[in-house]
Design an enzyme around this catalytic site. Structure first.
Site, PDB file in Angstrom:
ATOM      1  N   HIS A  45       4.151 -36.509 -76.570  1.00  0.00           N
ATOM      2  CA  HIS A  45       4.889 -37.678 -77.067  1.00  0.00           C
ATOM      3  C   HIS A  45       6.337 -37.334 -77.387  1.00  0.00           C
ATOM      4  O   HIS A  45       6.739 -36.158 -77.457  1.00  0.00           O
ATOM      5  CB  HIS A  45       4.201 -38.246 -78.310  1.00  0.00           C
ATOM      6  N   CYS A  91       0.075 -31.383 -81.044  1.00  0.00           N
ATOM      7  CA  CYS A  91       0.571 -32.164 -79.907  1.00  0.00           C
ATOM      8  C   CYS A  91       1.686 -31.407 -79.176  1.00  0.00           C
ATOM      9  O   CYS A  91       2.179 -30.393 -79.652  1.00  0.00           O
ATOM     10  CB  CYS A  91       1.113 -33.505 -80.398  1.00  0.00           C
TER      11      CYS A  91
END
Length: 415
Positions: free
Chosen positions: A339, A358
């Site tokens: 992201h 992430c």
């Protein structure tokens, strides 16, 4: 003058006497011949009559073959599997047709000895079927039987929620996955009711996760341009006792271009390869010590221009709650995303690993700048693209954590 009559009489008498003897002899011969012909003819005529009559009689006799169909004609609430049986005695089946009232046929196979027929798969629920079966005896005489019956109407049903959706265009890493709303205790019956094929042709295998998820994949990533067709013939399948499938549909999806991106947690860079050629290299940040990023082959399953990420949803307590994470793409069920990150300094990317697991790319708050690495990568990616993480100080992700089938060895997938 006397001589002429005598001569004439003499000449005329001889022929008459000779003619009489000839007639008598001919009569005797003809009589004998007639007797002989009559005797032979009479005998031959009787034999021919018997023979011809017997032949006609045999031809007109009913066939000795007997066709038996179960269930009986007019039966209702018939089981969708195991109940339909067609057999022949004193003969061999030559033709069997089973179809519903809409003309949808049930394929089947006559046994090698012609004594029985069985369907290739189960029947649909709440459906009326017509059966026509023909058998012939050893003399070639046919016997036929026609019946109708209606299958049961289930009180309890199950369905499968599948991905990708019908008509989708996906990346090369997308498996076909079905999640059932009821636990399946007869997995083989369900497996047999789902057919997955590809063009160009490739071997496809399946794997269960628990008793409610079934995934299909080829040995390697799909080739770009592959068309995949899935036939879900679940209507009437008894997936667990007295619980029947309620779906009968065909789903197809197309594989787009090949894009595989590789994240190196050690060098903190990601390379993007499309159709075998290097497209770009982007600096990244991955999981910090203690919250490292999984290694392994992951597949993008969701795309969100902006989404909320709350640490409490993945077991991190109140460590973070970011309401506007831009350009987020899911890689695992447990919360791994690739992201945009606008809250870390630009110098972080390519230098430090600071995330909670992430993969972060530099971005702008709100995601409005299309020139940022995160925006660019988001725009270049599609559902089903592969993102590989390597050199992270973490374990390899489980195949069932997301649609990450590629992390399980091929020989562990069932044919």
């Amino acid at each position: 003058m006397n001589g002429r009559p005598i001569s004439g009489a003499s000449v005329g008498a001889r022929p008459r006497r000779g003619s009489g003897r000839a007639r008598a002899g001919l009569t005797a011969v003809l009589t004998a011949a007639l007797f002989a012909v009559t005797a032979c003819g009479g005998s031959g005529g009787d034999d021919d009559k018997d023979k011809n009559g017997s032949g006609r009689a045999k031809a007109n006799e009913p066939s000795r073959a007997v066709v038996t169909i179960a269930p009986k004609d007019g039966s209702e609430s018939v089981a969708t599997s195991g109940a339909l049986k067609i057999t022949a005695a004193d003969g061999k089946l030559t033709e069997v047709e089973v179809a519903d009232t809409k003309g949808n046929e049930i394929p089947g196979e006559i046994a090698g000895d012609g004594a029985s027929w069985k369907p290739d798969h189960h029947l649909a629920a709440s459906t009326k079927y017509k059966v026509h079966a023909t058998a012939k005896d050893s003399a070639g005489r046919a016997s036929a039987k026609d019946t109708t019956f209606t299958t049961l109407t289930p009180q309890n049903t199950f369905i499968g929620h599948f991905t990708p959706e019908d008509g989708s265009k996906v990346g090369v890493g997308m498996p076909f996955s079905v999640n059932f709303d009821r636990g399946i205790t007869s997995p083989e019956a369900v497996e047999d009711a789902i057919e997955v094929t590809a063009e160009p042709k490739v071997e496809i295998r399946h794997k269960w996760y628990g008793n409610d998820r079934l995934d299909f994949r080829p040995e390697k990533y799909w080739k770009a341009g592959t068309k995949v067709t899935v036939k879900l013939n679940l209507d009437g399948v008894e997936g667990r006792p007295d619980v029947y499938g309620a779906q009968a549909k065909t789903v197809s999806f197309t594989v787009g271009r090949s894009q595989v991106s590789t994240v190196d947690a050690k060098s903190k860079k990601m390379t993007i390869d499309r159709d075998g050629k290097r497209l770009k290299t982007i600096p990244i940040t991955s999981g910090a010590p203690g919250t490292t990023t999984y290694n392994g082959q992951m597949v993008i399953t969701e795309k969100h221009k902006v989404t909320r990420m709350n640490g409490e949803t993945v077991g991190f307590g109140g460590e973070y709650d970011i309401k506007d994470v831009p350009h987020a793409m899911r890689l695992s069920t447990s919360g791994t995303f690739i992201h945009g990150n606008y809250w870390a300094a630009s110098s972080t990317f390519g230098r430090d690993n600071v995330s909670h697991g992430c993969v972060g790319l530099r971005d702008q708050r709100g995601g409005g700048d299309s020139k940022t690495p995160a925006a660019w990568f988001y725009d270049q990616s599609m559902i089903g693209d592969v993102v590989i993480v390597k050199n992270s100080k973490d374990k390899k992700i489980q195949w069932w954590n997301g649609l990450n089938a590629w992390n399980l060895a091929w020989d562990e997938w069932e044919k």
